[in-house]
Write a protein that holds these residues in place. Structure first.
Motif, mmCIF file in Angstrom:
data_model
loop_
_atom_site.group_PDB
_atom_site.id
_atom_site.type_symbol
_atom_site.label_atom_id
_atom_site.label_comp_id
_atom_site.label_asym_id
_atom_site.label_seq_id
_atom_site.Cartn_x
_atom_site.Cartn_y
_atom_site.Cartn_z
ATOM 1 N N ARG A 136 15.906 -0.455 11.334
ATOM 2 C CA ARG A 136 17.317 -0.816 11.417
ATOM 3 C C ARG A 136 17.685 -1.983 10.518
ATOM 4 O O ARG A 136 18.838 -2.405 10.493
ATOM 5 N N ASN A 137 16.688 -2.527 9.793
ATOM 6 C CA ASN A 137 16.988 -3.636 8.883
ATOM 7 C C ASN A 137 15.937 -3.688 7.784
ATOM 8 O O ASN A 137 14.861 -3.083 7.906
ATOM 9 N N PRO A 138 16.229 -4.406 6.701
ATOM 10 C CA PRO A 138 15.297 -4.441 5.566
ATOM 11 C C PRO A 138 13.913 -4.983 5.905
ATOM 12 O O PRO A 138 12.907 -4.473 5.400
ATOM 13 N N ALA A 139 13.825 -6.003 6.753
ATOM 14 C CA ALA A 139 12.513 -6.572 7.083
ATOM 15 C C ALA A 139 11.643 -5.544 7.796
ATOM 16 O O ALA A 139 10.463 -5.368 7.456
ATOM 17 N N ALA A 140 12.207 -4.856 8.771
ATOM 18 C CA ALA A 140 11.456 -3.819 9.484
ATOM 19 C C ALA A 140 11.068 -2.687 8.544
ATOM 20 O O ALA A 140 9.982 -2.120 8.656
ATOM 21 N N ALA A 141 11.939 -2.371 7.593
ATOM 22 C CA ALA A 141 11.647 -1.313 6.626
ATOM 23 C C ALA A 141 10.446 -1.679 5.770
ATOM 24 O O ALA A 141 9.540 -0.861 5.571
ATOM 25 N N ARG A 142 10.428 -2.901 5.258
ATOM 26 C CA ARG A 142 9.291 -3.347 4.437
ATOM 27 C C ARG A 142 7.995 -3.342 5.242
ATOM 28 O O ARG A 142 6.938 -2.940 4.749
ATOM 29 N N GLU A 143 8.059 -3.782 6.499
ATOM 30 C CA GLU A 143 6.869 -3.794 7.363
ATOM 31 C C GLU A 143 6.358 -2.369 7.604
ATOM 32 O O GLU A 143 5.153 -2.127 7.561
ATOM 33 N N ALA A 144 7.268 -1.448 7.863
ATOM 34 C CA ALA A 144 6.866 -0.063 8.139
ATOM 35 C C ALA A 144 6.201 0.576 6.920
ATOM 36 O O ALA A 144 5.186 1.264 7.044
ATOM 37 N N VAL A 145 6.761 0.335 5.753
ATOM 38 C CA VAL A 145 6.167 0.891 4.531
ATOM 39 C C VAL A 145 4.795 0.273 4.293
ATOM 40 O O VAL A 145 3.828 0.975 3.961
ATOM 41 N N ALA A 146 4.675 -1.031 4.489
ATOM 42 C CA ALA A 146 3.380 -1.699 4.309
ATOM 43 C C ALA A 146 2.340 -1.173 5.295
ATOM 44 O O ALA A 146 1.147 -1.119 4.981
ATOM 45 N N ALA A 147 2.784 -0.744 6.474
ATOM 46 C CA ALA A 147 1.877 -0.234 7.502
ATOM 47 C C ALA A 147 1.530 1.241 7.312
ATOM 48 O O ALA A 147 0.692 1.769 8.035
ATOM 49 N N GLY A 148 2.187 1.910 6.359
ATOM 50 C CA GLY A 148 1.816 3.290 6.072
ATOM 51 C C GLY A 148 2.884 4.343 6.256
ATOM 52 O O GLY A 148 2.587 5.536 6.185
ATOM 53 N N ALA A 149 4.143 3.940 6.476
ATOM 54 C CA ALA A 149 5.206 4.939 6.620
ATOM 55 C C ALA A 149 5.456 5.642 5.292
ATOM 56 O O ALA A 149 5.489 5.018 4.242
ATOM 57 N N THR A 150 5.634 6.954 5.367
ATOM 58 C CA THR A 150 5.927 7.781 4.200
ATOM 59 C C THR A 150 7.415 7.783 3.892
ATOM 60 O O THR A 150 7.831 7.853 2.747
#
Length: 194
Positions: free
Chosen positions: A95-109
């Protein structure tokens, strides 16, 4: 376009009109989620469409789905990635840019982002982030597909700066016609001058 559903009739209706991913969302139990996923997979495979499972990593693996989408109350993205391995698709709600960056770093496609607009498809959602919020997340994770969800209609597609959209109630009444309208809107948006 992603279609989120618990109905095989919807799955049948959205296939064959263009590129879609079906996300099976069953809120009852794993047995019913597994049965629906296996049936949806058969239809999706025949149509060349992706089939993902909402929330349930174990069901996705057991059924042989293409991947899973996890939300804020599901397995953490890193844990889901470990369970799925490197090859399967892993979506994460942000729901926000910080969470998006964290999710991608953790392996989200890819990222499911919203609520983009107000919706009645799911209760208890936070306030909509609007087109500006969707665009901010898209800018925060260049190269990662961002799929906007909630309250999206074909007419609203052009308002969104993202890779694609997801629909639930917007396709329920007439899946074939709605999917066609969404895909035409996405094609027109992608072909628009920058």
């Amino acid at each position: 376009m992603h279609v989120v559903t618990d109905s095989l009739d919807v799955v049948r209706g959205v296939l064959g009109h263009g590129p879609v991913a079906v996300q099976v969302r069953v809120k009852t139990n794993d047995r019913e989620a597994y049965a629906l996923t296996v049936a949806a997979l058969e239809l999706c495979r025949a149509a060349g469409a992706l089939c993902l499972v909402d929330d349930r990593v174990g069901v996705a693996l057991a059924a042989g789905a293409d991947g899973v989408h996890v939300g804020a109350d599901d397995l953490p993205v890193a844990a889901a990635r470990r369970a799925l391995g490197p090859a399967l698709i892993l979506g994460a709600t942000c729901r926000n840019p910080a969470a998006a960056r964290e999710a991608v770093a953790a392996g989200a496609t890819y990222l499911g982002v919203g609520p983009a607009f107000a919706t009645s498809s799911k209760t208890g959602l936070p306030d909509p982030i609007g087109p500006e919020g969707v665009a901010a997340i898209t800018r925060a994770v260049p190269g990662t597909p961002v799929i906007a969800i909630a309250g999206i209609t074909p007419a609203r597609v052009a308002e969104l700066d993202c890779y694609g959209v997801a629909a639930i109630s917007a396709v329920a009444a007439d899946p074939a016609a709605a999917t066609g309208a969404f895909l035409r809107a996405l094609d027109a948006f992608e072909g628009a001058p920058a």
